[in-house]
Scaffold this motif. Structure first.
Motif, mmCIF file in Angstrom:
data_model
loop_
_atom_site.group_PDB
_atom_site.id
_atom_site.type_symbol
_atom_site.label_atom_id
_atom_site.label_comp_id
_atom_site.label_asym_id
_atom_site.label_seq_id
_atom_site.Cartn_x
_atom_site.Cartn_y
_atom_site.Cartn_z
ATOM 1 N N LYS A 12 33.609 32.371 41.428
ATOM 2 C CA LYS A 12 33.781 31.472 42.580
ATOM 3 C C LYS A 12 35.218 31.456 43.075
ATOM 4 N N GLY A 13 36.091 32.177 42.400
ATOM 5 C CA GLY A 13 37.511 32.183 42.771
ATOM 6 C C GLY A 13 37.752 32.924 44.073
ATOM 7 N N ARG A 14 39.013 32.855 44.545
ATOM 8 C CA ARG A 14 39.354 33.482 45.829
ATOM 9 C C ARG A 14 39.128 34.990 45.792
ATOM 10 N N VAL A 15 39.566 35.637 44.715
ATOM 11 C CA VAL A 15 39.346 37.084 44.617
ATOM 12 C C VAL A 15 37.946 37.369 44.078
ATOM 13 N N GLY A 16 37.550 36.648 43.007
ATOM 14 C CA GLY A 16 36.243 36.893 42.380
ATOM 15 C C GLY A 16 35.097 36.828 43.373
ATOM 16 N N VAL A 35 29.940 34.585 36.723
ATOM 17 C CA VAL A 35 30.291 33.622 35.671
ATOM 18 C C VAL A 35 31.475 32.772 36.099
ATOM 19 N N ASP A 36 31.386 31.462 35.851
ATOM 20 C CA ASP A 36 32.530 30.600 36.097
ATOM 21 C C ASP A 36 32.832 29.736 34.884
ATOM 22 N N LEU A 37 33.776 28.866 35.041
ATOM 23 C CA LEU A 37 34.334 28.089 33.925
ATOM 24 C C LEU A 37 33.256 27.392 33.094
ATOM 25 N N PHE A 56 38.701 37.949 37.156
ATOM 26 C CA PHE A 56 39.754 37.354 37.978
ATOM 27 C C PHE A 56 39.700 35.857 37.726
ATOM 28 N N THR A 57 40.245 35.418 36.576
ATOM 29 C CA THR A 57 40.162 33.997 36.217
ATOM 30 C C THR A 57 41.558 33.385 36.195
ATOM 31 N N ILE A 58 41.940 32.850 35.058
ATOM 32 C CA ILE A 58 43.257 32.214 34.934
ATOM 33 C C ILE A 58 43.920 32.733 33.656
ATOM 34 N N VAL A 78 40.358 44.144 34.755
ATOM 35 C CA VAL A 78 41.042 42.848 34.707
ATOM 36 C C VAL A 78 42.135 42.755 35.763
ATOM 37 N N GLY A 79 42.030 41.742 36.632
ATOM 38 C CA GLY A 79 43.082 41.496 37.610
ATOM 39 C C GLY A 79 43.912 40.283 37.255
ATOM 40 N N THR A 80 43.391 39.436 36.376
ATOM 41 C CA THR A 80 44.096 38.203 36.015
ATOM 42 C C THR A 80 45.454 38.535 35.403
ATOM 43 N N THR A 81 46.462 37.819 35.835
ATOM 44 C CA THR A 81 47.828 38.087 35.374
ATOM 45 C C THR A 81 48.137 37.257 34.123
ATOM 46 N N GLY A 82 49.234 37.565 33.477
ATOM 47 C CA GLY A 82 49.733 36.705 32.403
ATOM 48 C C GLY A 82 49.426 37.165 30.990
ATOM 49 N N VAL A 104 43.670 47.036 32.991
ATOM 50 C CA VAL A 104 44.418 45.844 33.396
ATOM 51 C C VAL A 104 45.428 46.269 34.456
ATOM 52 N N ALA A 105 45.273 45.756 35.676
ATOM 53 C CA ALA A 105 46.157 46.212 36.767
ATOM 54 C C ALA A 105 46.833 45.022 37.443
ATOM 55 N N PRO A 106 48.150 45.109 37.663
ATOM 56 C CA PRO A 106 48.840 44.010 38.349
ATOM 57 C C PRO A 106 48.546 43.972 39.835
ATOM 58 N N ASN A 107 48.061 45.097 40.389
ATOM 59 C CA ASN A 107 47.797 45.129 41.833
ATOM 60 C C ASN A 107 46.655 46.109 42.121
ATOM 61 N N PHE A 108 45.542 45.576 42.625
ATOM 62 C CA PHE A 108 44.392 46.430 42.929
ATOM 63 C C PHE A 108 44.380 46.884 44.384
ATOM 64 N N ALA A 109 45.389 46.515 45.162
ATOM 65 C CA ALA A 109 45.429 46.949 46.567
ATOM 66 C C ALA A 109 45.784 48.441 46.608
HETATM 67 P P1 NAP Z 1 41.289 31.264 41.719
HETATM 68 O O1 NAP Z 1 40.829 31.198 43.130
HETATM 69 O O2 NAP Z 1 41.902 30.073 41.063
HETATM 70 O O3 NAP Z 1 40.037 31.774 40.865
HETATM 71 C C1 NAP Z 1 39.935 31.691 39.466
HETATM 72 C C2 NAP Z 1 38.462 31.433 39.118
HETATM 73 O O4 NAP Z 1 38.260 31.596 37.713
HETATM 74 C C3 NAP Z 1 38.007 30.011 39.476
HETATM 75 O O5 NAP Z 1 36.757 30.088 40.123
HETATM 76 C C4 NAP Z 1 37.905 29.357 38.091
HETATM 77 O O6 NAP Z 1 36.902 28.355 38.041
HETATM 78 C C5 NAP Z 1 37.469 30.522 37.237
HETATM 79 N N1 NAP Z 1 37.694 30.311 35.786
HETATM 80 C C6 NAP Z 1 38.687 29.622 35.194
HETATM 81 N N2 NAP Z 1 38.543 29.682 33.850
HETATM 82 C C7 NAP Z 1 37.455 30.428 33.605
HETATM 83 C C8 NAP Z 1 36.782 30.844 32.420
HETATM 84 N N3 NAP Z 1 37.207 30.490 31.202
HETATM 85 N N4 NAP Z 1 35.684 31.619 32.524
HETATM 86 C C9 NAP Z 1 35.221 31.981 33.729
HETATM 87 N N5 NAP Z 1 35.804 31.610 34.902
HETATM 88 C C10 NAP Z 1 36.913 30.842 34.842
HETATM 89 O O7 NAP Z 1 42.363 32.450 41.547
HETATM 90 P P2 NAP Z 1 42.477 33.855 42.321
HETATM 91 O O8 NAP Z 1 43.416 33.733 43.467
HETATM 92 O O9 NAP Z 1 41.112 34.402 42.570
HETATM 93 O O10 NAP Z 1 43.231 34.708 41.230
HETATM 94 C C11 NAP Z 1 42.689 34.898 39.939
HETATM 95 C C12 NAP Z 1 43.677 35.653 39.065
HETATM 96 O O11 NAP Z 1 43.838 36.976 39.575
HETATM 97 C C13 NAP Z 1 45.086 35.079 38.996
HETATM 98 O O12 NAP Z 1 45.620 35.292 37.698
HETATM 99 C C14 NAP Z 1 45.853 35.894 40.021
HETATM 100 O O13 NAP Z 1 47.238 35.948 39.740
HETATM 101 C C15 NAP Z 1 45.220 37.231 39.810
HETATM 102 N N6 NAP Z 1 45.279 38.170 40.936
HETATM 103 C C16 NAP Z 1 45.430 39.484 40.636
HETATM 104 C C17 NAP Z 1 45.402 40.438 41.625
HETATM 105 C C18 NAP Z 1 45.508 41.890 41.276
HETATM 106 O O14 NAP Z 1 45.458 42.744 42.177
HETATM 107 N N7 NAP Z 1 45.632 42.231 40.003
HETATM 108 C C19 NAP Z 1 45.229 40.046 42.945
HETATM 109 C C20 NAP Z 1 45.097 38.683 43.239
HETATM 110 C C21 NAP Z 1 45.103 37.754 42.220
HETATM 111 P P3 NAP Z 1 37.302 26.805 38.365
HETATM 112 O O15 NAP Z 1 37.730 26.795 39.790
HETATM 113 O O16 NAP Z 1 36.027 26.094 38.084
HETATM 114 O O17 NAP Z 1 38.425 26.476 37.422
#
Ligand code: NAP
Length: 248
Positions: A12-16, A35-37, A56-58, A78-82, A104-109
């Protein structure tokens, strides 16, 4: 050929949510769980039997998710950072133990990955270079991770850094910050998403490599490329580059 079963974690996230839409539109992929939280990841993996999962979670959730996915023999994109270096080493070990891969990629663009490659190539011939990155006004860190990686790769690629003139800055920061000796300038402006220009100067010429992100759809083609290619790999794969180029 059977469609590949792909689970999205953080659906449900912005990227997911965009990755979910991309999978649903693709003829060769089937969504095997969004899958979500609040969902039970382990239970869903057992029921849905995905071959690949996209995360793409947290930062606090991603490592635990990967422990579950890899232990069940699911490849991970995996796109999630950290993730820390210690966690990455453990991910490599787990993936090899279960004969799968975790990319694991810091940037998928795709354009951003190409921009870095082109900049690296140009730096071999144009050692005079400065990076200008521009992001929205809410971005907290500077310079951007992409600018930092670009500068580091330029520094590795160029034979020697040119010696600039003895400069003085009457306004501190006017010449930007330095990453690996490369000047980096960060702009923060409303109306911006994520943008970068790499400026090269040579006698009588200027070369600019530029990338603009318009919205979060930018990540989907790179994620789907990784999903389709990941079964050819084992262990930890860092970045999209090994999927795009065999010499990376
Ligand atoms: P976001 O909108 O906050 O989305 C994160 C989603 O993950 C939310 O729907 C959240 O649910 C869910 N979540 C949290 N904990 C979870 C768990 N344990 N199991 C399953 N789902 C869970 O963030 P975003 O902007 O999409 O970015 C997500 C991550 O990707 C960040 O770390 C960001 O830095 C990274 N990112 C990477 C790239 C890349 O190219 N590598 C690009 C953009 C972003 P809730 O809302 O219910 O908490």
């Amino acid at each position: 050929m059977d469609s590949m079963r792909v689970m999205v974690v953080g659906a449900k996230g912005r990227v997911g949510s965009r990755v979910v839409a991309g999978i649903e539109e693709a003829d060769d992929l089937v969504l095997a769980g969004a899958v979500d939280l609040d969902d039970d990841l382990d239970g869903l993996v057992g029921r849905e039997m995905p071959q690949v999962a996209v995360d793409f979670t947290i930062p606090s959730a991603v490592f635990g998710n990967l422990e579950i996915l890899l232990a069940r023999g699911v490849h991970a994109v995996v796109g999630t950072t950290g993730l820390t270096d210690t966690q990455l080493a453990e991910i490599d070990r787990l993936a090899r133990e279960h004969e799968v891969a975790a990319l694991v990629a810091p940037n998928f663009a795709l354009g951003a990955v190409l921009m870095m490659r082109f900049a690296e190539e140009a730096a071999r011939h144009f050692p005079w270079v400065e990076v200008v990155e521009r992001h929205h006004e809410h971005k907290l860190d500077a310079p951007s991770g992409t600018a930092r990686i670009t500068a580091e790769r330029i520094a590795e690629a160029r034979s020697d850094a040119p010696a600039p003139a003895e400069e003085t800055e009457s306004a501190p920061g006017a010449r930007g910050g330095r990453v690996a000796g490369v000047p980096v300038h960060s702009l923060r402006l409303p109306g911006s998403v994520a943008h970068q220009e790499v400026w090269f100067g040579g006698p009588g010429e200027t070369l600019v490599v530029r990338h603009d992100t318009i919205n979060r759809d930018v990540f989907v083609p790179g994620v789907l490329l990784a999903v389709r290619a990941i079964a050819r790999h084992r262990g930890l794969v860092r970045g999209l580059e090994p999927v795009l180029w065999s010499d990376a």
